[in-house]
Design a protein around this motif. Structure first.
Motif, mmCIF file in Angstrom:
data_model
loop_
_atom_site.group_PDB
_atom_site.id
_atom_site.type_symbol
_atom_site.label_atom_id
_atom_site.label_comp_id
_atom_site.label_asym_id
_atom_site.label_seq_id
_atom_site.Cartn_x
_atom_site.Cartn_y
_atom_site.Cartn_z
ATOM 1 N N ALA A 19 0.839 -1.201 0.000
ATOM 2 C CA ALA A 19 0.000 0.000 0.000
ATOM 3 C C ALA A 19 0.868 1.244 0.000
ATOM 4 O O ALA A 19 0.569 2.242 -0.676
ATOM 5 C CB ALA A 19 -0.932 -0.013 1.212
ATOM 6 N N GLY A 20 1.974 1.185 0.733
ATOM 7 C CA GLY A 20 2.892 2.324 0.795
ATOM 8 C C GLY A 20 3.528 2.626 -0.546
ATOM 9 O O GLY A 20 3.628 3.794 -0.943
ATOM 10 N N ILE A 21 3.947 1.592 -1.281
ATOM 11 C CA ILE A 21 4.548 1.832 -2.592
ATOM 12 C C ILE A 21 3.513 2.357 -3.565
ATOM 13 O O ILE A 21 3.802 3.203 -4.410
ATOM 14 C CB ILE A 21 5.245 0.551 -3.138
ATOM 15 C CG1 ILE A 21 6.044 0.866 -4.410
ATOM 16 C CG2 ILE A 21 4.258 -0.543 -3.431
ATOM 17 C CD1 ILE A 21 7.208 1.754 -4.218
ATOM 18 N N GLY A 22 2.268 1.900 -3.451
ATOM 19 C CA GLY A 22 1.197 2.428 -4.303
ATOM 20 C C GLY A 22 0.978 3.912 -4.077
ATOM 21 O O GLY A 22 0.832 4.693 -5.026
ATOM 22 N N ARG A 23 0.960 4.319 -2.811
ATOM 23 C CA ARG A 23 0.806 5.741 -2.491
ATOM 24 C C ARG A 23 2.009 6.540 -2.970
ATOM 25 O O ARG A 23 1.872 7.679 -3.442
ATOM 26 C CB ARG A 23 0.632 5.907 -0.978
ATOM 27 C CG ARG A 23 -0.710 5.412 -0.441
ATOM 28 C CD ARG A 23 -0.924 5.854 0.999
ATOM 29 N NE ARG A 23 0.061 5.264 1.896
ATOM 30 C CZ ARG A 23 -0.113 4.117 2.531
ATOM 31 N NH1 ARG A 23 -1.228 3.402 2.356
ATOM 32 N NH2 ARG A 23 0.823 3.655 3.355
ATOM 33 N N ALA A 24 3.193 5.951 -2.857
ATOM 34 C CA ALA A 24 4.410 6.640 -3.296
ATOM 35 C C ALA A 24 4.388 6.894 -4.796
ATOM 36 O O ALA A 24 4.825 7.953 -5.272
ATOM 37 C CB ALA A 24 5.636 5.804 -2.919
ATOM 38 N N ALA A 60 4.246 10.569 -6.594
ATOM 39 C CA ALA A 60 5.291 10.963 -7.541
ATOM 40 C C ALA A 60 4.685 11.463 -8.849
ATOM 41 O O ALA A 60 5.177 12.429 -9.446
ATOM 42 C CB ALA A 60 6.241 9.790 -7.797
ATOM 43 N N ILE A 61 3.620 10.814 -9.310
ATOM 44 C CA ILE A 61 2.937 11.258 -10.526
ATOM 45 C C ILE A 61 2.346 12.648 -10.311
ATOM 46 O O ILE A 61 2.469 13.537 -11.160
ATOM 47 C CB ILE A 61 1.850 10.254 -10.937
ATOM 48 C CG1 ILE A 61 2.480 8.911 -11.345
ATOM 49 C CG2 ILE A 61 1.016 10.808 -12.096
ATOM 50 C CD1 ILE A 61 1.473 7.811 -11.638
ATOM 51 N N ASP A 62 1.705 12.848 -9.156
ATOM 52 C CA ASP A 62 1.095 14.146 -8.855
ATOM 53 C C ASP A 62 2.147 15.245 -8.716
ATOM 54 O O ASP A 62 1.901 16.404 -9.082
ATOM 55 C CB ASP A 62 0.274 14.054 -7.565
ATOM 56 C CG ASP A 62 -0.943 13.152 -7.702
ATOM 57 O OD1 ASP A 62 -1.406 12.953 -8.842
ATOM 58 O OD2 ASP A 62 -1.413 12.623 -6.672
ATOM 59 N N GLU A 63 3.317 14.897 -8.191
ATOM 60 C CA GLU A 63 4.369 15.891 -7.951
ATOM 61 C C GLU A 63 5.219 16.176 -9.181
ATOM 62 O O GLU A 63 6.042 17.093 -9.167
ATOM 63 C CB GLU A 63 5.274 15.406 -6.814
ATOM 64 C CG GLU A 63 4.599 15.347 -5.453
ATOM 65 C CD GLU A 63 5.451 14.657 -4.394
ATOM 66 O OE1 GLU A 63 5.209 14.897 -3.206
ATOM 67 O OE2 GLU A 63 6.353 13.876 -4.790
ATOM 68 N N MET A 64 5.034 15.399 -10.243
ATOM 69 C CA MET A 64 5.852 15.585 -11.440
ATOM 70 C C MET A 64 5.635 16.978 -12.023
ATOM 71 O O MET A 64 4.500 17.391 -12.250
ATOM 72 C CB MET A 64 5.507 14.510 -12.487
ATOM 73 C CG MET A 64 6.413 14.528 -13.703
ATOM 74 S SD MET A 64 6.018 13.171 -14.852
ATOM 75 C CE MET A 64 6.564 11.758 -13.901
ATOM 76 N N PRO A 65 6.710 17.727 -12.269
ATOM 77 C CA PRO A 65 6.572 19.081 -12.816
ATOM 78 C C PRO A 65 5.812 19.102 -14.143
ATOM 79 O O PRO A 65 5.939 18.180 -14.950
ATOM 80 C CB PRO A 65 8.025 19.527 -13.004
ATOM 81 C CG PRO A 65 8.791 18.727 -11.996
ATOM 82 C CD PRO A 65 8.109 17.394 -11.941
#
Length: 359
Positions: free
Chosen positions: A263-268, A272-277
């Protein structure tokens, strides 16, 4: 007489390790009929719609600046797999780029593997077979066939610290064959020798044997912060490196169960996708294929876990062989062999079980 049955014991250990590899591959694949998945690297650079990124990757590797995407043909063999996932990417670069065609084999690996030359050698043979058939060339004819020049590259982005670039050679595996037999010779003679003498003997035997096949594989570290010039020259490669690093940075620490970790890797991955510039070239493609990208990353995470398990089992097998060789060459007990190898007391019970299993 060895209490382990000599070569039969070694053979049994190797067979059991191979069975574990197949078992882990099936776990990663999921079911017997499920299609093998691509890695994210191959998904980004191995699709026709992204061929401009593929050419950019080629330019970054070779220090060129070609811009004719028609020069690149993706010819990956779909049924070549490793640890439950497809081999990443192969491309045929036409002679309009240089005075010769090249057959480029690219693979991304998150686990360092010294056997990459063996794998790439076998994969290259399949690719050349495919090339000869598709070009309708006659391998049995009297005319010499013109073949594209091979270039073998592995992009490493594992967590083990590695140098920016190195080259692995198939000849190292041939030398290991010689080395093991040299060590066996000295163990049978009960003769002590130092590493420099063994290495010198290996090199001499190898030179005299003069094997007829060599394969070189270029290993490039694409972890974020390594090979900055290359990653800046191919923006999608640099952005991919950023994404992998960001997923790792986002992973939750201290998860108590396997379900928590997954679950943690899924959230990570989501974070990361959301934080991508927004100015990243791969952003639109990643976002449009979010579910598939996430599934690939989760599978790669499972692959990394499986490889870690295999490394642990290989280390155990190596330790067992070291104990066995000492006992065979000296007549020592297992306890004395373990004392010599400085094996911690709390690890010995399980080693005893494996040493004397089926005896």
């Amino acid at each position: 007489e060895s209490p382990f049955g000599g070569e039969a014991w070694v053979t049994r250990m190797n067979v059991e390790l191979e069975e574990r590899i197949r078992e882990l591959e099936n776990q990663l694949k999921g079911t017997e009929n499920r299609e093998y998945k691509s890695r994210l690297f191959g998904f980004l650079f191995g699709r026709e719609e992204n061929n401009r990124w593929t050419l950019s990757l080629y330019n970054a590797i070779h220090g060129t600046s070609y811009d004719d995407i028609s020069a690149v043909t993706i010819n990956t063999i779909e049924d070549v797999v490793y640890m439950g996932m497809k081999n990443d990417l192969s491309i045929l670069v036409s002679e309009i780029v240089s005075l010769y065609r090249t057959l480029e084999l690219y693979e991304q690996q998150s686990s360092y593997n010294p056997n990459m030359p063996i794998r790439e050698f076998m994969y290259a043979g399949k690719l050349y077979d495919k090339f000869i058939h598709s070009a309708r060339l006659n391998r049995y004819g009297k005319k010499l066939l013109p073949l594209p020049l091979p270039k073998l590259v592995v992009f490493y982005n594992g967590t083990d610290e590695k140098e920016d670039e190195c080259t692995l050679s198939l000849s190292d595996a041939f030398k290991e064959e010689i080395r093991q037999n040299v060590l066996h010779k000295y163990s049978g003679m009960n003769e002590k020798t130092d590493e420099s003498r063994i290495q010198a003997e290996v090199e001499k035997i190898f030179h005299d044997a003069d094997p007829d096949i060599e394969v070189k594989v270029r290993i490039i570290n694409i972890n974020f912060g390594h090979n900055r010039e290359m990653l800046s020259k191919c923006k999608p490669l640099g952005e991919y490196a950023w994404f992998v690093a960001q997923v790792r940075n986002n992973q939750a620490d201290g998860s108590s169960t396997e379900d928590d970790k997954r679950a943690g890797i899924g959230r990570a991955i989501d974070r990361a996708i959301d934080e991508m510039p927004e100015n990243f070239e791969i952003k639109k493609f990643i976002t449009a294929n979010r579910a598939e990208v996430k599934d690939m990353c989760l599978t790669e995470y499972n692959e990394a876990e499986a490889m870690d398990m295999l490394r642990q089992e290989e280390r155990l097998e190596t330790r067992l062989l070291d104990i066995k060789n000492l006992m065979d060459s000296t007549g020592w007990t297992a306890e004395k062999a373990m004392d010599t190898l400085k094996i911690p007391k709390d690890q010995r019970t399980s080693l005893y079980v494996d040493l004397f299993r089926n005896e």
